[in-house]
Design a protein around this motif. Sequence first.
Motif, PDB file in Angstrom:
ATOM      1  N   GLU A 185       0.826  -1.207   0.000  1.00  7.47           N
ATOM      2  CA  GLU A 185       0.000   0.000   0.000  1.00  7.47           C
ATOM      3  C   GLU A 185       0.863   1.261   0.000  1.00  7.47           C
ATOM      4  O   GLU A 185       0.538   2.243  -0.666  1.00  7.47           O
ATOM      5  N   GLY A 186       1.982   1.232   0.707  1.00  2.61           N
ATOM      6  CA  GLY A 186       2.894   2.375   0.718  1.00  2.61           C
ATOM      7  C   GLY A 186       3.512   2.617  -0.640  1.00  2.61           C
ATOM      8  O   GLY A 186       3.628   3.767  -1.091  1.00  2.61           O
ATOM      9  N   ILE A 187       3.889   1.550  -1.305  1.00  2.00           N
ATOM     10  CA  ILE A 187       4.455   1.684  -2.650  1.00  2.00           C
ATOM     11  C   ILE A 187       3.414   2.251  -3.603  1.00  2.00           C
ATOM     12  O   ILE A 187       3.703   3.161  -4.395  1.00  2.00           O
ATOM     13  N   ASP A 188       2.198   1.707  -3.523  1.00  5.08           N
ATOM     14  CA  ASP A 188       1.133   2.204  -4.409  1.00  5.08           C
ATOM     15  C   ASP A 188       0.852   3.675  -4.162  1.00  5.08           C
ATOM     16  O   ASP A 188       0.708   4.463  -5.111  1.00  5.08           O
ATOM     17  N   THR A 189       0.771   4.073  -2.899  1.00  6.53           N
ATOM     18  CA  THR A 189       0.515   5.483  -2.565  1.00  6.53           C
ATOM     19  C   THR A 189       1.664   6.364  -3.048  1.00  6.53           C
ATOM     20  O   THR A 189       1.434   7.438  -3.616  1.00  6.53           O
ATOM     21  N   GLY A 190       2.880   5.919  -2.846  1.00  7.90           N
ATOM     22  CA  GLY A 190       4.036   6.679  -3.308  1.00  7.90           C
ATOM     23  C   GLY A 190       4.063   6.832  -4.814  1.00  7.90           C
ATOM     24  O   GLY A 190       4.417   7.903  -5.330  1.00  7.90           O
TER      25      GLY A 190
ATOM     26  N   ILE B   4      -0.464   5.532 -14.641  1.00  5.70           N
ATOM     27  CA  ILE B   4      -1.876   5.170 -14.659  1.00  5.70           C
ATOM     28  C   ILE B   4      -2.005   3.870 -13.873  1.00  5.70           C
ATOM     29  O   ILE B   4      -1.436   2.852 -14.245  1.00  5.70           O
ATOM     30  N   TYR B   5      -2.757   3.930 -12.783  1.00  3.82           N
ATOM     31  CA  TYR B   5      -2.799   2.808 -11.862  1.00  3.82           C
ATOM     32  C   TYR B   5      -4.131   2.073 -11.859  1.00  3.82           C
ATOM     33  O   TYR B   5      -4.267   1.067 -11.194  1.00  3.82           O
ATOM     34  N   ASP B   6      -5.140   2.553 -12.571  1.00  3.55           N
ATOM     35  CA  ASP B   6      -6.401   1.824 -12.679  1.00  3.55           C
ATOM     36  C   ASP B   6      -7.157   2.259 -13.929  1.00  3.55           C
ATOM     37  O   ASP B   6      -6.750   3.173 -14.646  1.00  3.55           O
TER      38      ASP B   6
ATOM     39  N   GLU C 177     -10.078   3.728 -14.265  1.00  8.75           N
ATOM     40  CA  GLU C 177     -10.661   5.070 -14.177  1.00  8.75           C
ATOM     41  C   GLU C 177      -9.641   6.136 -14.556  1.00  8.75           C
ATOM     42  O   GLU C 177      -9.927   7.088 -15.278  1.00  8.75           O
ATOM     43  N   GLN C 178      -8.438   5.982 -14.061  1.00  5.94           N
ATOM     44  CA  GLN C 178      -7.362   6.918 -14.366  1.00  5.94           C
ATOM     45  C   GLN C 178      -7.034   6.867 -15.861  1.00  5.94           C
ATOM     46  O   GLN C 178      -6.793   7.893 -16.488  1.00  5.94           O
ATOM     47  N   PHE C 179      -7.053   5.650 -16.438  1.00  2.93           N
ATOM     48  CA  PHE C 179      -6.772   5.484 -17.858  1.00  2.93           C
ATOM     49  C   PHE C 179      -7.818   6.206 -18.694  1.00  2.93           C
ATOM     50  O   PHE C 179      -7.464   6.917 -19.645  1.00  2.93           O
ATOM     51  N   GLU C 180      -9.096   6.028 -18.356  1.00  2.52           N
ATOM     52  CA  GLU C 180     -10.160   6.671 -19.111  1.00  2.52           C
ATOM     53  C   GLU C 180     -10.119   8.181 -18.952  1.00  2.52           C
ATOM     54  O   GLU C 180     -10.435   8.925 -19.871  1.00  2.52           O
ATOM     55  N   LYS C 181      -9.726   8.640 -17.777  1.00  6.15           N
ATOM     56  CA  LYS C 181      -9.641  10.075 -17.504  1.00  6.15           C
ATOM     57  C   LYS C 181      -8.543  10.733 -18.346  1.00  6.15           C
ATOM     58  O   LYS C 181      -8.710  11.858 -18.841  1.00  6.15           O
ATOM     59  N   MET C 182      -7.435  10.056 -18.522  1.00  7.52           N
ATOM     60  CA  MET C 182      -6.309  10.615 -19.270  1.00  7.52           C
ATOM     61  C   MET C 182      -6.491  10.368 -20.753  1.00  7.52           C
ATOM     62  O   MET C 182      -5.860  10.826 -21.592  1.00  7.52           O
TER      63      MET C 182
END
Length: 75
Positions: free
Chosen positions: A48-53, A66-68, A70-75
């Motif tokens: 979780e720390g790595i993902d947040t970082g 891009i980590y999910d 939703e983020q992909f569609e947004k960009m």
Amino acid sequence: MKKIIFILGLLISMVSYSEEESNVTKAVSSVVSGVVSTEKNVLKGVKEGIDTGRKDGKSIDEALIIYDKEQFEKM
């Protein structure tokens, strides 16, 4: 008669030893279970720390991570 007493003594010793061994097994099992559970929690925290970082940190070349979906569609 002495042989019977000796054999009974051995049987009582074996029963006592098996109960003691059972307690040792339970104690070791409990300790190992606790260690494994703690390690799993530590690894989950590290992930979780790595993902947040990765999400919060800025890249040197200003690349977006891009980590999910939703983020992909947004960009």
